[in-house]
Design an enzyme around this catalytic site. Structure first.
Site, PDB file in Angstrom:
ATOM      1  N   LEU A 225       0.778  -1.145   0.063  1.00 31.63           N
ATOM      2  CA  LEU A 225      -0.001   0.051   0.014  1.00 31.63           C
ATOM      3  C   LEU A 225       1.008   1.240   0.147  1.00 31.63           C
ATOM      4  O   LEU A 225       0.489   2.205  -0.805  1.00 31.63           O
ATOM      5  CB  LEU A 225      -0.972  -0.015   1.216  1.00 31.63           C
ATOM      6  N   CYS A 280      -4.979   0.721  -9.069  1.00 33.67           N
ATOM      7  CA  CYS A 280      -4.621   0.416  -7.638  1.00 33.67           C
ATOM      8  C   CYS A 280      -4.459   1.735  -7.017  1.00 33.67           C
ATOM      9  O   CYS A 280      -4.802   1.929  -5.938  1.00 33.67           O
ATOM     10  CB  CYS A 280      -3.078  -0.306  -7.930  1.00 33.67           C
TER      11      CYS A 280
HETATM   12  C1  UDX Z   1      -5.713  -6.227  -9.515  1.00 33.70           C
HETATM   13  C2  UDX Z   1      -4.599  -6.824  -8.410  1.00 33.70           C
HETATM   14  O1  UDX Z   1      -4.627  -8.197  -8.447  1.00 33.70           O
HETATM   15  C3  UDX Z   1      -5.192  -6.579  -6.935  1.00 33.70           C
HETATM   16  O2  UDX Z   1      -3.905  -6.396  -6.312  1.00 33.70           O
HETATM   17  C4  UDX Z   1      -6.053  -5.139  -6.925  1.00 33.70           C
HETATM   18  O3  UDX Z   1      -6.578  -5.100  -5.622  1.00 33.70           O
HETATM   19  C5  UDX Z   1      -7.289  -5.408  -7.642  1.00 33.70           C
HETATM   20  O4  UDX Z   1      -6.872  -5.523  -9.160  1.00 33.70           O
HETATM   21  P1  UDX Z   1      -6.426  -7.396 -11.320  1.00 33.70           P
HETATM   22  O5  UDX Z   1      -5.796  -8.854 -11.651  1.00 33.70           O
HETATM   23  O6  UDX Z   1      -5.990  -6.271 -12.178  1.00 33.70           O
HETATM   24  O7  UDX Z   1      -6.374  -7.456  -9.933  1.00 33.70           O
HETATM   25  O8  UDX Z   1      -7.916  -7.583 -11.294  1.00 33.70           O
HETATM   26  P2  UDX Z   1      -8.969  -8.054 -12.332  1.00 33.70           P
HETATM   27  O9  UDX Z   1      -8.275  -8.033 -14.042  1.00 33.70           O
HETATM   28  O10 UDX Z   1     -10.293  -7.454 -12.110  1.00 33.70           O
HETATM   29  O11 UDX Z   1      -8.780  -9.733 -12.127  1.00 33.70           O
HETATM   30  C6  UDX Z   1      -9.510 -10.316 -11.187  1.00 33.70           C
HETATM   31  C7  UDX Z   1     -10.060 -11.735 -11.762  1.00 33.70           C
HETATM   32  O12 UDX Z   1     -10.455 -12.400 -10.570  1.00 33.70           O
HETATM   33  C8  UDX Z   1     -11.344 -11.387 -12.649  1.00 33.70           C
HETATM   34  O13 UDX Z   1     -11.044 -12.175 -13.888  1.00 33.70           O
HETATM   35  C9  UDX Z   1     -12.482 -12.120 -12.014  1.00 33.70           C
HETATM   36  O14 UDX Z   1     -13.397 -12.957 -12.783  1.00 33.70           O
HETATM   37  C10 UDX Z   1     -11.575 -13.173 -10.860  1.00 33.70           C
HETATM   38  N1  UDX Z   1     -12.394 -13.439  -9.966  1.00 33.70           N
HETATM   39  C11 UDX Z   1     -13.132 -12.673  -8.916  1.00 33.70           C
HETATM   40  C12 UDX Z   1     -12.697 -14.927  -9.379  1.00 33.70           C
HETATM   41  O15 UDX Z   1     -12.119 -15.773 -10.524  1.00 33.70           O
HETATM   42  N2  UDX Z   1     -13.197 -15.307  -8.400  1.00 33.70           N
HETATM   43  C13 UDX Z   1     -13.848 -14.465  -7.745  1.00 33.70           C
HETATM   44  O16 UDX Z   1     -14.438 -14.731  -6.532  1.00 33.70           O
HETATM   45  C14 UDX Z   1     -13.832 -13.117  -7.967  1.00 33.70           C
HETATM   46  C1  UDX Z   2       1.056   0.825 -10.363  1.00 29.95           C
HETATM   47  C2  UDX Z   2       2.622   0.466  -9.761  1.00 29.95           C
HETATM   48  O1  UDX Z   2       3.394   1.381 -10.488  1.00 29.95           O
HETATM   49  C3  UDX Z   2       2.702  -0.980  -9.552  1.00 29.95           C
HETATM   50  O2  UDX Z   2       3.834  -1.149  -8.863  1.00 29.95           O
HETATM   51  C4  UDX Z   2       1.493  -1.545  -8.861  1.00 29.95           C
HETATM   52  O3  UDX Z   2       1.877  -3.218  -8.768  1.00 29.95           O
HETATM   53  C5  UDX Z   2       0.324  -1.203  -9.529  1.00 29.95           C
HETATM   54  O4  UDX Z   2       0.112  -0.066  -9.666  1.00 29.95           O
HETATM   55  P1  UDX Z   2       0.013   0.975 -12.772  1.00 29.95           P
HETATM   56  O5  UDX Z   2      -1.092   1.558 -12.248  1.00 29.95           O
HETATM   57  O6  UDX Z   2      -0.125  -0.396 -13.545  1.00 29.95           O
HETATM   58  O7  UDX Z   2       1.181   0.244 -11.667  1.00 29.95           O
HETATM   59  O8  UDX Z   2       0.961   1.806 -13.735  1.00 29.95           O
HETATM   60  P2  UDX Z   2       1.794   2.935 -13.535  1.00 29.95           P
HETATM   61  O9  UDX Z   2       2.938   3.040 -14.266  1.00 29.95           O
HETATM   62  O10 UDX Z   2       2.393   3.101 -12.030  1.00 29.95           O
HETATM   63  O11 UDX Z   2       0.890   4.385 -13.695  1.00 29.95           O
HETATM   64  C6  UDX Z   2      -0.117   4.920 -13.067  1.00 29.95           C
HETATM   65  C7  UDX Z   2      -0.769   5.935 -13.431  1.00 29.95           C
HETATM   66  O12 UDX Z   2       0.359   7.000 -13.123  1.00 29.95           O
HETATM   67  C8  UDX Z   2      -1.151   6.049 -14.979  1.00 29.95           C
HETATM   68  O13 UDX Z   2      -2.121   6.510 -15.193  1.00 29.95           O
HETATM   69  C9  UDX Z   2       0.233   7.105 -15.621  1.00 29.95           C
HETATM   70  O14 UDX Z   2       0.092   7.589 -16.722  1.00 29.95           O
HETATM   71  C10 UDX Z   2       0.558   8.016 -14.319  1.00 29.95           C
HETATM   72  N1  UDX Z   2       1.929   8.371 -14.351  1.00 29.95           N
HETATM   73  C11 UDX Z   2       2.872   7.591 -14.116  1.00 29.95           C
HETATM   74  C12 UDX Z   2       2.170   9.744 -14.673  1.00 29.95           C
HETATM   75  O15 UDX Z   2       1.288  10.571 -14.714  1.00 29.95           O
HETATM   76  N2  UDX Z   2       3.295  10.033 -14.657  1.00 29.95           N
HETATM   77  C13 UDX Z   2       4.495   9.437 -14.061  1.00 29.95           C
HETATM   78  O16 UDX Z   2       5.708   9.933 -14.393  1.00 29.95           O
HETATM   79  C14 UDX Z   2       4.316   7.995 -14.150  1.00 29.95           C
END
Ligand code: UDX
Ligand code: UDX
Length: 478
Positions: A225, A280
């Site tokens: 976090l 996130c």
């Molecule tokens: C992310 C990160 O894992 C997590 O850290 C953050 O808290 C939320 O988003 P992400 O993989 O990006 O997860 O999420 P998502 O693409 O929504 O995938 C989650 C999957 O879990 C979905 O495909 C959903 O269908 C599945 N799911 C959800 C199950 O298979 N079982 C359930 O009971 C609920």
């Molecule tokens: C983030 C964290 O980087 C990753 O470590 C964690 O596991 C999940 O959350 P993500 O959200 O996939 O990853 O992408 P990230 O590259 O962090 O960008 C987040 C947002 O910040 C985007 O909208 C991006 O455009 C923006 N960003 C990033 C900026 O506006 N400026 C920057 O310099 C970098």
């Protein structure tokens, strides 16, 4: 306790679960990986013969899927079977912010994590290592452990026991494969040394040992976090300074370069943009805010909440600037939106700045034409909660019964005819190579280009005759 790992299960085939298991399967050909999900369509897409139809777009993903799929990596909806055979289970389901009840708007909804834990308790056999992969509020491991312990699923023939570990994933979308291949660190939190060693043995196949950190479980949950909160805070900081640049004559790119040279600050994550998006940052900061409030740390909560508040303000600010520059009204004006994903190299739109900005422009009466190379029209329809007026270059794929919105979607870039303005919201590579001279001849005059990502070539754009507005560029001060 089991002696070695053979079968791995991952619940949740999303942006985290899918690529993470694909990387592990590539690096550990002797282990079996079963990735399961309740969403049949998503699983079908992971199994699609045509690798361009995988459910998520991520550079390098196709290649590693091709290498391992149906060899030691399997995608299915057979949750029971995968849990039964697993020595180790990753929980990688989504944890959206709660919309109602206690902690609504701030704390994460753990219902999917809870469902997953109950299924593990029901179907697992013998000793199972349960790993939190999703980012979760601090002390969630305790909840998982108590569900696992209290569910009365033991029988004389199947004595169950569990070790719960936290192993947060730090990958960023768009660079997921690179991040998984050479992570800055792998964090394993827990109190069962043997279970922690077994999990770290998997990573040791390709991650140098000194990069694998062991902590207690609460530190691991909180570190994830905190990491996201710090990164998001940097973006809110630089975006707030971009507003100061615009009124003082400074330039945010020059300020970023200058401060980034200080090794203590570092040059990464200092690009001002339309505001952070992604699944996130906002969610994790709000979790931190909730945690601080819960423990009576009001000042701490306020400090972190401001990072999200500034981000919201900043997104609103961009839409307002567009209206102001276009003589105070955009009613009936055609505005081209370049990019809808929350960043380049992903098809993900969760919390994308484009959603709020487009909604605001539509509310002001503009007619939008939205282009994105990877996001689908259907996804944009979900995000804007309206149907497009029509599709350009694509059949209308919508079956939803939404009301019509003043926007159209295009997969191609031949959309500039009679447009009053162009707004760059995602830093896709192809927008850097647009021939501005040929674009401007098609547009209504004066033609405006708003670049919220600092990707266009200023000289070429100005030479073509555009009025250019760039985020944090004080040289345009009136
Ligand atoms: C992310 C990160 O894992 C997590 O850290 C953050 O808290 C939320 O988003 P992400 O993989 O990006 O997860 O999420 P998502 O693409 O929504 O995938 C989650 C999957 O879990 C979905 O495909 C959903 O269908 C599945 N799911 C959800 C199950 O298979 N079982 C359930 O009971 C609920
Ligand atoms: C983030 C964290 O980087 C990753 O470590 C964690 O596991 C999940 O959350 P993500 O959200 O996939 O990853 O992408 P990230 O590259 O962090 O960008 C987040 C947002 O910040 C985007 O909208 C991006 O455009 C923006 N960003 C990033 C900026 O506006 N400026 C920057 O310099 C970098």
């Amino acid at each position: 306790m089991i002696k070695s790992i053979k079968n791995i299960c991952c619940i949740g085939a999303g942006y985290v679960g899918g690529p993470t298991m694909a990387m592990m399967a590539n690096k550990c050909p002797n282990l079996i990986f079963n990735v399961v999900d309740i969403n049949k369509e998503r699983i079908a897409a992971w199994n699609n013969e045509d690798l361009s139809k995988l459910p998520i777009f991520e550079p390098g993903l196709k290649e590693i899927i091709k290498n391992s799929r149906n060899k030691n990596l399997f995608f299915s909806c057979e949750i029971k079977k995968a849990i039964e055979s697993a020595d180790i289970i990753f929980i990688s389901v989504n944890t959206p912010t709660k919309t109602k009840g206690l902690g609504a708007g701030k704390c994460s909804d753990l219902k999917w994590v809870e469902t997953s834990a109950r299924e593990v308790a029901k179907f697992s056999k013998g000793h199972t290592i349960v790993v939190e992969k999703s980012t979760l509020p601090v002390r969630t491991a305790e909840v998982i452990q108590s569900i696992l312990n209290s569910t009365n699923c033991n029988s004389s023939s199947n004595k169950k026991s569990f070790s719960v570990l936290s192993n947060p994933e730090f990958l960023a979308e768009g660079t997921a494969i690179k991040d998984l291949e050479s992570p800055d660190r792998v964090l394993i939190g827990g109190d069962n040394k043997k279970a922690m060693d077994l999990l770290s043995d998997i990573y040791k196949k390709w991650v140098p040992e000194e990069k694998i950190l062991f902590t207690n479980i609460w530190s691991s949950e909180l570190a994830k976090l905190t990491s996201n909160a710090f990164l998001a805070q940097r973006i809110s900081s630089i975006n707030s300074i971009s507003a100061i640049c615009e009124v003082t004559g400074a330039d945010i790119r020059e300020v970023s370069r200058a401060i980034g040279k200080d090794k203590r600050i570092g040059s990464k994550f200092l690009d001002s943009g339309p505001g952070f998006g992604g699944s996130c940052f906002k969610k994790d900061i709000l979790n931190l805010v909730y945690l601080a409030e819960y423990f009576g740390l009001g000042e701490v909560a306020k400090f972190w909440e401001e990072v999200v508040n500034i981000n919201n303000w900043h997104q609103k600010r961009i839409a307002k600037i567009v209206v102001q520059k276009l003589f105070g009204t955009i009613s009936g004006k055609k505005i081209i939106i370049l990019g809808f994903a929350f960043k380049a190299n992903t098809n993900d739109t969760r919390e994308s700045a484009a959603i709020k900005i487009c909604k605001d422009l539509i509310d002001e009466g503009a007619e939008l034409i939205i282009h994105d190379p990877k996001v689908s029209s259907l996804q944009i329809q979900h995000d804007l909660q309206t149907k497009p007026k029509s599709q350009i270059n694509e059949k209308n794929e919508s079956s939803l019964n939404n009301k019509l919105g003043n926007w159209k979607f295009s997969k191609k870039l031949d959309i500039f005819e009679n447009a009053h303005a162009i707004l760059v919201l995602t830093e896709w590579e192809e927008y850097k190579n647009i021939n501005w001279e040929s674009v401007i001849v098609k547009m209504a005059k004066p033609a405006w280009l708003f670049d919220s990502r600092s990707i266009v070539n200023v000289e070429l754009v100005k030479k073509a005759g555009f009025n250019l507005w760039r985020l944090g560029d004080g040289s345009q001060k009136e």
